[in-house]
Design a protein around this motif. Sequence first.
Motif, mmCIF file in Angstrom:
data_model
loop_
_atom_site.group_PDB
_atom_site.id
_atom_site.type_symbol
_atom_site.label_atom_id
_atom_site.label_comp_id
_atom_site.label_asym_id
_atom_site.label_seq_id
_atom_site.Cartn_x
_atom_site.Cartn_y
_atom_site.Cartn_z
ATOM 1 N N MET A 1 7.918 25.552 -39.569
ATOM 2 C CA MET A 1 8.341 24.205 -39.952
ATOM 3 C C MET A 1 7.646 23.192 -39.059
ATOM 4 S SD MET A 1 11.559 23.818 -37.290
ATOM 5 C CE MET A 1 11.502 23.672 -35.641
ATOM 6 N N LYS A 2 7.988 21.886 -39.570
ATOM 7 C CA LYS A 2 7.405 20.939 -38.874
ATOM 8 C C LYS A 2 8.180 20.120 -37.923
ATOM 9 C CE LYS A 2 3.424 20.556 -41.445
ATOM 10 N NZ LYS A 2 2.321 20.806 -41.010
ATOM 11 N N ALA A 36 18.324 14.106 -41.309
ATOM 12 C CA ALA A 36 17.770 12.436 -40.517
ATOM 13 C C ALA A 36 18.281 12.819 -39.256
ATOM 14 C CB ALA A 36 18.803 11.433 -41.110
ATOM 15 N N ALA A 37 17.537 12.295 -38.257
ATOM 16 C CA ALA A 37 17.830 12.229 -36.716
ATOM 17 C C ALA A 37 17.909 10.955 -36.130
ATOM 18 C CB ALA A 37 16.334 13.281 -36.040
ATOM 19 N N ALA A 96 12.694 17.520 -36.481
ATOM 20 C CA ALA A 96 12.252 18.535 -37.061
ATOM 21 C C ALA A 96 12.868 18.914 -38.417
ATOM 22 C CB ALA A 96 12.389 19.753 -36.092
ATOM 23 N N GLU A 97 12.268 19.925 -39.217
ATOM 24 C CA GLU A 97 13.093 20.300 -40.381
ATOM 25 C C GLU A 97 14.220 21.089 -40.132
ATOM 26 O OE1 GLU A 97 9.249 20.163 -43.247
ATOM 27 O OE2 GLU A 97 9.320 22.045 -41.966
ATOM 28 N N VAL A 295 15.023 8.850 -38.022
ATOM 29 C CA VAL A 295 14.012 9.422 -38.481
ATOM 30 C C VAL A 295 14.542 10.313 -39.714
ATOM 31 C CG1 VAL A 295 12.250 11.304 -38.122
ATOM 32 C CG2 VAL A 295 12.531 9.602 -36.556
ATOM 33 N N VAL A 296 13.952 10.435 -40.935
ATOM 34 C CA VAL A 296 14.361 11.031 -42.229
ATOM 35 C C VAL A 296 13.319 11.785 -42.406
ATOM 36 C CG1 VAL A 296 14.874 10.831 -44.633
ATOM 37 C CG2 VAL A 296 15.241 8.976 -42.780
ATOM 38 N N ILE A 297 13.918 13.202 -42.651
ATOM 39 C CA ILE A 297 13.021 14.350 -43.219
ATOM 40 C C ILE A 297 13.347 14.571 -44.339
ATOM 41 C CG2 ILE A 297 12.945 16.963 -42.639
ATOM 42 C CD1 ILE A 297 14.195 14.833 -39.751
#
Length: 297
Positions: A1-2, A36-37, A96-97, A295-297
């Motif tokens: 994962m990223k 989202a984080a 992270a993902e 932060v949007v994943i």
Amino acid sequence: MKKVSFAEFGGPDVLHLIDAEEPHAGPGRIRIAVRAAGVNPVDWRLREGQVLGAHPVELPSGVGLDAAGVVDEIGEGVEGVEIGDHVFGEGESTYAEFAILGAWARMPDGLTFEEAAGYPSVVETALRVISETGVRPGQTLLVSGASGGVGSAVLQIARERGIKVIGTAGAANQDYLRSLGALATTYGEGWVERVRRLGTVDAAIDVAGSGVICELVELTGDPRKVISTADLGAPELDVRFSGVAGSVPDALAEAVDLISRGKLHIPVEKSYALADAAAAHIDSQAGHTRGRRVVVI
């Protein structure tokens, strides 16, 4: 994962998007596919190497405490949640993902992942510091730097409890503070007198760390009535620095209740891609936020 990680303490440039092994949910934990984080000041304080007792850092480290997403793995002993549920909560390495959450709740109806990610730590902090000031219904609470996430939550929760609120913020955010039920004024030269004209201050909370502790003590008349979530030097002036988390599950439950009843709303000012986490930290550190950054994943 990223995931976003840093291997040394420093500025935003130490953040890197890396390939990492996926985490897995241990006992009492769940894993989510992060949508989202939340971006919190604690994220960049830890990245800088500031010593915050509740959040020790071992390098290399991931980034982020708050997240919203879809449950995809459930640890041993966890009940009341199912694969596919939409939840928000607090965990670790949430930029992270996939991320592990230790505290969570189902997202209220109508809330987007981006909005939900902005609530967990913010509401926990707001509830904690309101309690620590000892301010009571009918009294007046001053919030210095009130337009960000914690300030927005404090104003609304205090108002819901029958506490009068005064907020300071930049000129561009005066109408926003008023929309949350606060008496508003700008910071800068003469701000103490402007606050005095709005009323007597019974307690005060500093959420900006802008060097105003002495003035807040002057306005309340007692350092015990002032709490800071942002100024590490506050204890030198006999003011409590409140950086240790309280009960996150209880805070999430109260957040769900307040949001569902239309008593709490924190707007998302700006969203960032996972690869742009450094830009999110730069903007967060610059202040002048209205609501939250995510932060949007």
